[in-house]
Design an enzyme around this catalytic site. Structure first.
Site, PDB file in Angstrom:
ATOM      1  N   MET A   1       0.859  -1.200   0.000  1.00 44.67           N
ATOM      2  CA  MET A   1       0.000   0.000   0.000  1.00 44.67           C
ATOM      3  C   MET A   1       0.890   1.244   0.000  1.00 44.67           C
ATOM      4  O   MET A   1       1.640   1.479   0.963  1.00 44.67           O
ATOM      5  CB  MET A   1      -0.927  -0.002   1.222  1.00 44.67           C
ATOM      6  CG  MET A   1      -2.054  -1.014   1.135  1.00 44.67           C
ATOM      7  SD  MET A   1      -3.208  -0.872   2.514  1.00 44.67           S
ATOM      8  CE  MET A   1      -2.283  -1.608   3.835  1.00 44.67           C
ATOM      9  N   ALA A   2       0.773   2.010  -1.086  1.00 42.25           N
ATOM     10  CA  ALA A   2       1.589   3.212  -1.224  1.00 42.25           C
ATOM     11  C   ALA A   2       1.312   4.176  -0.074  1.00 42.25           C
ATOM     12  O   ALA A   2       0.156   4.423   0.281  1.00 42.25           O
ATOM     13  CB  ALA A   2       1.286   3.880  -2.568  1.00 42.25           C
TER      14      ALA A   2
ATOM     15  N   CYS B   1      -2.504  -1.313 -10.243  1.00 44.14           N
ATOM     16  CA  CYS B   1      -2.711   0.069  -9.793  1.00 44.14           C
ATOM     17  C   CYS B   1      -3.682   0.806 -10.721  1.00 44.14           C
ATOM     18  O   CYS B   1      -3.476   0.869 -11.930  1.00 44.14           O
ATOM     19  CB  CYS B   1      -1.372   0.812  -9.747  1.00 44.14           C
ATOM     20  SG  CYS B   1      -1.614   2.517  -9.219  1.00 44.14           S
TER      21      CYS B   1
ATOM     22  N   LYS C   1       0.676  -9.278  -9.119  1.00 42.85           N
ATOM     23  CA  LYS C   1      -0.599  -8.928  -8.476  1.00 42.85           C
ATOM     24  C   LYS C   1      -1.484  -8.285  -9.538  1.00 42.85           C
ATOM     25  O   LYS C   1      -1.078  -7.306 -10.181  1.00 42.85           O
ATOM     26  CB  LYS C   1      -0.340  -7.970  -7.310  1.00 42.85           C
ATOM     27  CG  LYS C   1      -1.587  -7.561  -6.551  1.00 42.85           C
ATOM     28  CD  LYS C   1      -1.197  -7.044  -5.165  1.00 42.85           C
ATOM     29  CE  LYS C   1      -2.364  -6.510  -4.377  1.00 42.85           C
ATOM     30  NZ  LYS C   1      -2.762  -5.164  -4.763  1.00 42.85           N
TER      31      LYS C   1
ATOM     32  N   ASN D   1      -7.220 -11.603  -2.336  1.00 39.87           N
ATOM     33  CA  ASN D   1      -7.118 -10.293  -1.677  1.00 39.87           C
ATOM     34  C   ASN D   1      -8.405  -9.507  -1.933  1.00 39.87           C
ATOM     35  O   ASN D   1      -9.034  -9.654  -2.973  1.00 39.87           O
ATOM     36  CB  ASN D   1      -5.881  -9.554  -2.236  1.00 39.87           C
ATOM     37  CG  ASN D   1      -5.851  -8.070  -1.912  1.00 39.87           C
ATOM     38  OD1 ASN D   1      -5.830  -7.236  -2.809  1.00 39.87           O
ATOM     39  ND2 ASN D   1      -5.849  -7.731  -0.644  1.00 39.87           N
ATOM     40  N   GLY D   2      -8.761  -8.672  -0.946  1.00 36.42           N
ATOM     41  CA  GLY D   2      -9.890  -7.774  -1.126  1.00 36.42           C
ATOM     42  C   GLY D   2     -10.974  -7.971  -0.092  1.00 36.42           C
ATOM     43  O   GLY D   2     -11.593  -9.035  -0.019  1.00 36.42           O
ATOM     44  N   ASP D   3     -11.148  -6.936   0.733  1.00 32.31           N
ATOM     45  CA  ASP D   3     -12.258  -6.877   1.693  1.00 32.31           C
ATOM     46  C   ASP D   3     -12.181  -7.896   2.824  1.00 32.31           C
ATOM     47  O   ASP D   3     -13.214  -8.305   3.352  1.00 32.31           O
ATOM     48  CB  ASP D   3     -13.609  -7.020   0.970  1.00 32.31           C
ATOM     49  CG  ASP D   3     -13.852  -5.888  -0.024  1.00 32.31           C
ATOM     50  OD1 ASP D   3     -13.087  -4.897   0.013  1.00 32.31           O
ATOM     51  OD2 ASP D   3     -14.792  -5.992  -0.822  1.00 32.31           O
TER      52      ASP D   3
ATOM     53  N   GLY E   1      -4.942  -5.814   3.317  1.00 33.14           N
ATOM     54  CA  GLY E   1      -4.440  -4.449   3.184  1.00 33.14           C
ATOM     55  C   GLY E   1      -5.025  -3.516   4.222  1.00 33.14           C
ATOM     56  O   GLY E   1      -4.578  -3.456   5.379  1.00 33.14           O
ATOM     57  N   ARG E   2      -6.098  -2.825   3.829  1.00 29.88           N
ATOM     58  CA  ARG E   2      -6.598  -1.707   4.645  1.00 29.88           C
ATOM     59  C   ARG E   2      -6.927  -2.076   6.086  1.00 29.88           C
ATOM     60  O   ARG E   2      -6.699  -1.282   6.996  1.00 29.88           O
ATOM     61  CB  ARG E   2      -7.830  -1.093   3.942  1.00 29.88           C
ATOM     62  CG  ARG E   2      -7.462  -0.387   2.659  1.00 29.88           C
ATOM     63  CD  ARG E   2      -8.672  -0.090   1.808  1.00 29.88           C
ATOM     64  NE  ARG E   2      -9.275  -1.318   1.288  1.00 29.88           N
ATOM     65  CZ  ARG E   2     -10.333  -1.361   0.513  1.00 29.88           C
ATOM     66  NH1 ARG E   2     -10.937  -0.238   0.177  1.00 29.88           N
ATOM     67  NH2 ARG E   2     -10.813  -2.515   0.078  1.00 29.88           N
TER      68      ARG E   2
HETATM   69  C1  LIG Z   1      -3.667   3.553   0.193  1.00 24.11           C
HETATM   70  C2  LIG Z   1      -3.513   2.349  -0.685  1.00 24.11           C
HETATM   71  C3  LIG Z   1      -2.365   2.177  -1.423  1.00 24.11           C
HETATM   72  C4  LIG Z   1      -2.218   1.043  -2.244  1.00 24.11           C
HETATM   73  N1  LIG Z   1      -1.049   0.868  -2.916  1.00 24.11           N
HETATM   74  C5  LIG Z   1      -0.854  -0.274  -3.636  1.00 24.11           C
HETATM   75  C6  LIG Z   1       0.409  -0.555  -4.248  1.00 24.11           C
HETATM   76  O1  LIG Z   1       1.378   0.210  -4.146  1.00 24.11           O
HETATM   77  N2  LIG Z   1       0.529  -1.715  -4.943  1.00 24.11           N
HETATM   78  C7  LIG Z   1      -0.521  -2.620  -5.068  1.00 24.11           C
HETATM   79  O2  LIG Z   1      -0.374  -3.648  -5.705  1.00 24.11           O
HETATM   80  N3  LIG Z   1      -1.712  -2.365  -4.499  1.00 24.11           N
HETATM   81  C8  LIG Z   1      -1.886  -1.243  -3.770  1.00 24.11           C
HETATM   82  N4  LIG Z   1      -3.072  -1.044  -3.125  1.00 24.11           N
HETATM   83  C9  LIG Z   1      -4.115  -2.094  -3.183  1.00 24.11           C
HETATM   84  C10 LIG Z   1      -3.964  -3.080  -2.029  1.00 24.11           C
HETATM   85  O3  LIG Z   1      -2.746  -3.783  -2.128  1.00 24.11           O
HETATM   86  C11 LIG Z   1      -5.128  -4.101  -2.014  1.00 24.11           C
HETATM   87  O4  LIG Z   1      -5.113  -4.796  -3.219  1.00 24.11           O
HETATM   88  C12 LIG Z   1      -6.495  -3.436  -1.848  1.00 24.11           C
HETATM   89  O5  LIG Z   1      -6.463  -2.445  -0.843  1.00 24.11           O
HETATM   90  C13 LIG Z   1      -7.572  -4.486  -1.527  1.00 24.11           C
HETATM   91  O6  LIG Z   1      -7.258  -5.180  -0.334  1.00 24.11           O
HETATM   92  P1  LIG Z   1      -7.923  -4.806   1.084  1.00 24.11           P
HETATM   93  O7  LIG Z   1      -9.419  -4.816   0.896  1.00 24.11           O
HETATM   94  O8  LIG Z   1      -7.455  -5.872   2.018  1.00 24.11           O
HETATM   95  O9  LIG Z   1      -7.444  -3.443   1.447  1.00 24.11           O
HETATM   96  C14 LIG Z   1      -3.251   0.090  -2.335  1.00 24.11           C
HETATM   97  C15 LIG Z   1      -4.408   0.277  -1.580  1.00 24.11           C
HETATM   98  C16 LIG Z   1      -4.555   1.386  -0.769  1.00 24.11           C
HETATM   99  C17 LIG Z   1      -5.818   1.539   0.033  1.00 24.11           C
END
Ligand SMILES: Cc1cc2nc3c(=O)[nH]c(=O)nc-3n(C[C@H](O)[C@H](O)[C@H](O)COP(=O)(O)O)c2cc1C
Length: 355
Positions: A49-50, A133, A172, A233-235, A257-258
């Site tokens: 996550m950036a 992305c 990814k 991945n996701g949610d 992630g989040r």
């Molecule tokens: C703030 C933010 C930055 C992210 N940056 C990247 C990144 O640099 N590379 C990437 O593959 N996904 C990035 N993602 C996506 C996450 O890796 C992930 O796929 C997405 O948030 C869904 O997963 P989650 O529901 O568990 O958050 C980013 C997501 C967020 C919210």
């Protein structure tokens, strides 16, 4: 002897119950996976996550059992130009291993050269290709999830990068560009054919960005189509979500992630739930405070006071979410000028009686 009968019967029933309970509730749901020679016992990954998954946060997640952590996506062009800021994004501590460095770009040759640079200079355990992305600045340049519109290009990138390095290359992907172009299965097949060692699917389209729900059925479709490990991945917000994703999709591991922001212990909770069926009690204020200050101190060790403060603000807000006085505290944190000020505010917030 006469009394042995009921005992045996009771023991037998007890044993049956234990088997039934284990089968339905605590059968370990996490099998080890192998990423081209890299053995991962409990495949629960931290999502890249950036602006979030920097060294301090990755270290926190590792301390709670995150199996693999990733840097945020890093520009392949910046890497080959040896841009200082870009190179800094990729630095990590040994304690974070196994770690993946994620790269993005459009040009296969530049991506391959950047992967070689990474292998030679940073030596991570994995190099991950970003095909997910959705940010306009990135997709306008034909990078990130824009590549899902051109699977020949995706294949070419994988081919160049896999052949350029000996470290495992993973990828990814999202589900596709939009609802009319769901290509996850085809993309995953092509990536596997080019020697990619593991695929993570975030089943939202580029157009969806982060809205709506992730369509987990696409993870299941990809799982049926490939033989390399698949990470869903996701949610995922809770250990129960993690279990449900594995049950519904058959994925080999999960990436979160989040939901880990302000909750790095989610990794411990998920792993305990998936391996032992145990849901640890919610963290109390003292435990949250301990993680908060550990994370804050890692910020101080890694950055200048002001930069550390700015980067920590969203994490700080996430740690205190839902606690008494959180709204006011968040307001104060957002106004603070550096990490020392956040430290002072947090001492008052977590230990109001001592101050
Ligand atoms: C703030 C933010 C930055 C992210 N940056 C990247 C990144 O640099 N590379 C990437 O593959 N996904 C990035 N993602 C996506 C996450 O890796 C992930 O796929 C997405 O948030 C869904 O997963 P989650 O529901 O568990 O958050 C980013 C997501 C967020 C919210």
């Amino acid at each position: 002897m006469l009394e042995a009968g009921p005992d045996i019967f009771r023991d037998f029933l007890h044993l049956m119950f234990v088997f039934w309970y284990r089968k339905h509730y605590i059968a370990p749901m996490l099998e080890p996976i192998n990423i081209d020679g890299l053995e991962i016992k409990y495949p629960v990954f931290l999502a890249p996550m950036a602006g979030v998954t920097d060294k301090p946060f990755r270290t926190m997640c590792k301390s709670f059992g995150a199996a693999v952590v990733f840097t945020e996506f890093v520009s392949s062009e910046g890497i080959v130009r040896e841009n200082d800021k870009t190179i800094n994004y990729m630095r990590f501590n040994e304690i974070e291993r196994p770690i993946g460095i994620q790269i993005f770009g459009h040009d296969p040759e530049t991506l391959a050269r950047s992967a070689q640079y990474i292998e030679e200079n940073l030596k991570p355990d994995i190099i991950d290709l970003n095909f997910g992305c959705p940010v306009p600045k990135v997709v306008k340049r034909g990078a990130g999830s824009a590549i899902l519109k051109d699977l020949d290009q995706l294949e070419k990138i994988a081919k160049w990068v896999v052949r350029a390095v000996s470290v495992p290359v993973t990828a990814k992907i999202r589900s596709g560009w939009d609802n009319g172009g769901i290509v996850a299965v085809e993309a995953a097949r092509r990536l596997e054919a080019q020697g990619v060692s593991l695929i993570t699917v975030h089943p939202r389209t580029t157009k969806q960005r982060y809205t709506g729900e992730a369509d987990w059925s696409i993870i299941g479709d990809v799982k049926k189509a490939i033989n390399i490990p698949l990470i869903g991945n996701g949610d995922i917000h809770t250990p129960q979500d993690a279990k449900r994703m594995i049950e519904e999709t058959g994925c080999d591991g999960i990436m979160i992630g989040r939901a880990t922001m302000g909750k790095p212990w989610l990794f411990r909770d998920v792993i305990q739930f998936l391996t032992k069926g145990i849901l640890p009690p919610a963290e109390n204020k003292d435990q949250i405070s301990q993680s908060f200050f550990e994370h804050l101190n890692l910020q101080k060790e890694n950055y200048s006071l002001m930069y550390a403060g700015n980067l920590f603000k969203p994490h700080a807000a996430a740690y205190i979410r839902g606690m008494d006085g959180a709204a006011h505290m968040r307001f104060e944190i957002n106004r603070s000028k550096d990490i020392d000020q956040i430290n002072e505010l947090a001492e008052k917030f977590f230990n109001p009686k001592i101050i």
